[in-house]
Design a protein around this motif. Structure first.
Motif, mmCIF file in Angstrom:
data_model
loop_
_atom_site.group_PDB
_atom_site.id
_atom_site.type_symbol
_atom_site.label_atom_id
_atom_site.label_comp_id
_atom_site.label_asym_id
_atom_site.label_seq_id
_atom_site.Cartn_x
_atom_site.Cartn_y
_atom_site.Cartn_z
ATOM 1 N N SER A 6 0.801 -1.216 0.000
ATOM 2 C CA SER A 6 0.000 0.000 0.000
ATOM 3 C C SER A 6 0.839 1.275 0.000
ATOM 4 C CB SER A 6 -0.908 0.012 1.236
ATOM 5 O OG SER A 6 -0.123 -0.005 2.428
ATOM 6 N N ASP A 7 2.177 1.175 -0.078
ATOM 7 C CA ASP A 7 3.011 2.357 0.036
ATOM 8 C C ASP A 7 3.002 3.181 -1.246
ATOM 9 O OD1 ASP A 7 4.703 0.660 -1.562
ATOM 10 O OD2 ASP A 7 6.313 2.052 -1.091
ATOM 11 N N ARG A 8 3.483 4.401 -1.121
ATOM 12 C CA ARG A 8 3.587 5.302 -2.269
ATOM 13 C C ARG A 8 4.931 6.007 -2.170
ATOM 14 N NH1 ARG A 8 0.300 7.937 -5.903
ATOM 15 N NH2 ARG A 8 0.739 10.108 -6.393
ATOM 16 N N VAL A 9 5.763 5.865 -3.197
ATOM 17 C CA VAL A 9 7.092 6.459 -3.221
ATOM 18 C C VAL A 9 7.121 7.527 -4.309
ATOM 19 C CG1 VAL A 9 9.567 6.060 -3.481
ATOM 20 C CG2 VAL A 9 8.111 4.270 -2.496
ATOM 21 N N VAL A 10 7.411 8.762 -3.915
ATOM 22 C CA VAL A 10 7.500 9.876 -4.854
ATOM 23 C C VAL A 10 8.970 10.190 -5.094
ATOM 24 C CG1 VAL A 10 7.031 12.324 -5.216
ATOM 25 C CG2 VAL A 10 5.286 10.852 -4.179
ATOM 26 N N ILE A 11 9.376 10.209 -6.366
ATOM 27 C CA ILE A 11 10.756 10.535 -6.730
ATOM 28 C C ILE A 11 10.756 11.865 -7.469
ATOM 29 C CG2 ILE A 11 12.860 9.771 -7.854
ATOM 30 C CD1 ILE A 11 11.795 6.927 -7.840
ATOM 31 N N VAL A 12 11.234 12.904 -6.816
ATOM 32 C CA VAL A 12 11.335 14.223 -7.441
ATOM 33 C C VAL A 12 12.662 14.298 -8.197
ATOM 34 C CG1 VAL A 12 11.593 16.689 -6.998
ATOM 35 C CG2 VAL A 12 9.854 15.383 -5.771
ATOM 36 N N GLY A 13 12.572 14.623 -9.483
ATOM 37 C CA GLY A 13 13.762 14.591 -10.333
ATOM 38 C C GLY A 13 14.094 13.181 -10.767
ATOM 39 N N ALA A 36 8.183 12.541 -10.534
ATOM 40 C CA ALA A 36 7.847 13.932 -10.849
ATOM 41 C C ALA A 36 9.075 14.620 -11.421
ATOM 42 C CB ALA A 36 7.378 14.653 -9.588
ATOM 43 N N ASP A 37 8.927 15.215 -12.607
ATOM 44 C CA ASP A 37 10.080 15.842 -13.252
ATOM 45 C C ASP A 37 9.592 16.777 -14.350
ATOM 46 O OD1 ASP A 37 12.745 16.391 -14.052
ATOM 47 O OD2 ASP A 37 13.342 14.336 -13.619
ATOM 48 N N LEU A 38 10.556 17.414 -15.024
ATOM 49 C CA LEU A 38 10.247 18.292 -16.132
ATOM 50 C C LEU A 38 9.614 17.499 -17.277
ATOM 51 C CD1 LEU A 38 13.623 20.243 -16.252
ATOM 52 C CD2 LEU A 38 11.500 21.003 -15.179
ATOM 53 N N ALA A 39 8.720 18.131 -18.016
ATOM 54 C CA ALA A 39 8.010 17.449 -19.091
ATOM 55 C C ALA A 39 8.968 16.875 -20.127
ATOM 56 C CB ALA A 39 7.025 18.409 -19.757
ATOM 57 N N GLU A 40 10.003 17.642 -20.497
ATOM 58 C CA GLU A 40 10.931 17.176 -21.525
ATOM 59 C C GLU A 40 11.764 15.994 -21.030
ATOM 60 O OE1 GLU A 40 12.649 21.169 -19.965
ATOM 61 O OE2 GLU A 40 10.680 20.251 -20.328
ATOM 62 N N ARG A 41 12.088 15.976 -19.747
ATOM 63 C CA ARG A 41 12.847 14.852 -19.202
ATOM 64 C C ARG A 41 11.972 13.601 -19.109
ATOM 65 N NH1 ARG A 41 17.417 15.317 -15.870
ATOM 66 N NH2 ARG A 41 16.345 14.265 -14.141
ATOM 67 N N LEU A 42 10.723 13.778 -18.742
ATOM 68 C CA LEU A 42 9.803 12.644 -18.705
ATOM 69 C C LEU A 42 9.617 12.055 -20.093
ATOM 70 C CD1 LEU A 42 7.074 14.024 -16.267
ATOM 71 C CD2 LEU A 42 8.680 12.163 -15.786
ATOM 72 N N ALA A 43 9.515 12.915 -21.097
ATOM 73 C CA ALA A 43 9.351 12.435 -22.474
ATOM 74 C C ALA A 43 10.583 11.670 -22.932
ATOM 75 C CB ALA A 43 9.069 13.608 -23.402
#
Length: 314
Positions: A6-13, A36-43
């Protein structure tokens, strides 16, 4: 231990070299991950993040971070806008773009009730010039670059926020990680950079005489360490070295690469830089004792694996 059901891990950058490796490893371990990151990096990292939840976050702008942190059990902070070289251009900008938003992120995590925050620090820059090797966590201080100074400051603020707001704050001082994602043209990463140049038939360059010693560690070993930092229930707040515990010079790295690739190219030596520490080797005993983790991948095997990943070249 965190309930992996049930955990949730958020990775910023989390859409870069380190983040995608962590996201995939956490997912394999049964954790629910949001990157979670910049749109261009996610793409650009879409192929590495298949099946993983993502959210656009324009760090250092934290607009929308409260929504991202809702229900998070762990926050992993990887976002950074500078390198050791670029941080020397403007200290003020480095502070504004990295220290200030990182502190804000930690405070928002505290307000959101996130019980554990893990920060990716730097085992190669926070120590400055060490008195002796291997260097333990207690020796940190006097960094030679704005990058190292920022990492150390962020660590200190994480410790303060964790103590004040009642969460666990862990700083992972990573050595020199290497892995396949760097083959895409990352700004840092000697091993991947040299292998890519050899594949293109270009002579690699080195700052100084090649005698600089670093602690190189495969990204898979780093990902395993972060998984331990996420899951070990009683891991204490504080800083932990994450490396191989072995120092290797750039000249030795080059000789390994020559042996693996069969190239007849030669290193091109350039003037040394003032912010490059002569030698760093990390004492990894603290994290090993706390978690049982130890690096598994031999440097020669890691280099061979990367070379095979590149495939046919010139």
């Amino acid at each position: 231990m965190i309930d992996v059901a049930s955990d949730r891990v958020v990775i910023v950058g989390g859409a870069g070299f380190l983040g995608t490796a962590l996201a995939r490893r956490f997912g394999q371990g049964g954790h629910r991950v949001l990157v979670a990151d910049l749109a261009e990096r996610l793409a650009a990292a879409a192929d590495r993040l298949q099946g993983i939840e993502t959210a656009i976050l324009d760090f250092p702008d934290l607009t929308g971070i409260e929504r991202v942190l809702e229900g998070a059990d762990v926050l992993v902070h990887l976002a950074c806008t500078s390198t050791p070289a670029s941080s020397m251009v403007s200290f003020a900008r480095d502070v504004a773009d990295n220290i200030v938003p990182s502190v804000d992120l930690f405070e928002k995590a505290g307000k959101a009730g996130v019980p554990r925050v893990i920060f990716a620090s730097s085992g190669g820059t926070v120590y400055g010039t060490p008195v002796s090797l291997p260097v333990s966590e207690d020796a940190a201080g006097n960094p030679l670059s704005g990058y190292g100074a920022s990492k150390l400051a962020i660590e200190n603020y994480l410790s303060l926020a964790a103590a004040r707001d009642g969460f666990t704050g862990i700083s992972m001082r990573i050595g020199n990680p290497y892995g396949s994602f760097q083959l895409r043209g990352a700004a840092i990463g000697v091993i991947a950079n040299y292998l890519s140049r050899v594949r293109r038939g270009e002579a690699p360059e080195v700052w100084g005489d090649g005698g600089i010693v670093r602690d190189y560690i495969h990204i898979d070993d780093v990902a395993d360490a972060f998984l331990e930092a996420l899951e070990v229930p009683d891991l204490a707040s504080g800083a932990y070295n994450i490396g191989s515990g072995v120092g290797v010079s750039i000249n030795t790295i080059w000789e390994m690469i020559r042996a693996v690739t069969g190239t007849d190219l030669s290193l091109q030596y350039r003037q040394s830089r003032s912010f490059d520490v002569a030698a760093i080797v990390l004492d990894i005993a603290r994290f090993r004792a706390a978690t049982g983790w130890a690096p598994r991948i031999d440097l020669h095997d890691g280099i061979t694996g990367l070379w095979n990943t590149l495939g046919p070249g010139r």
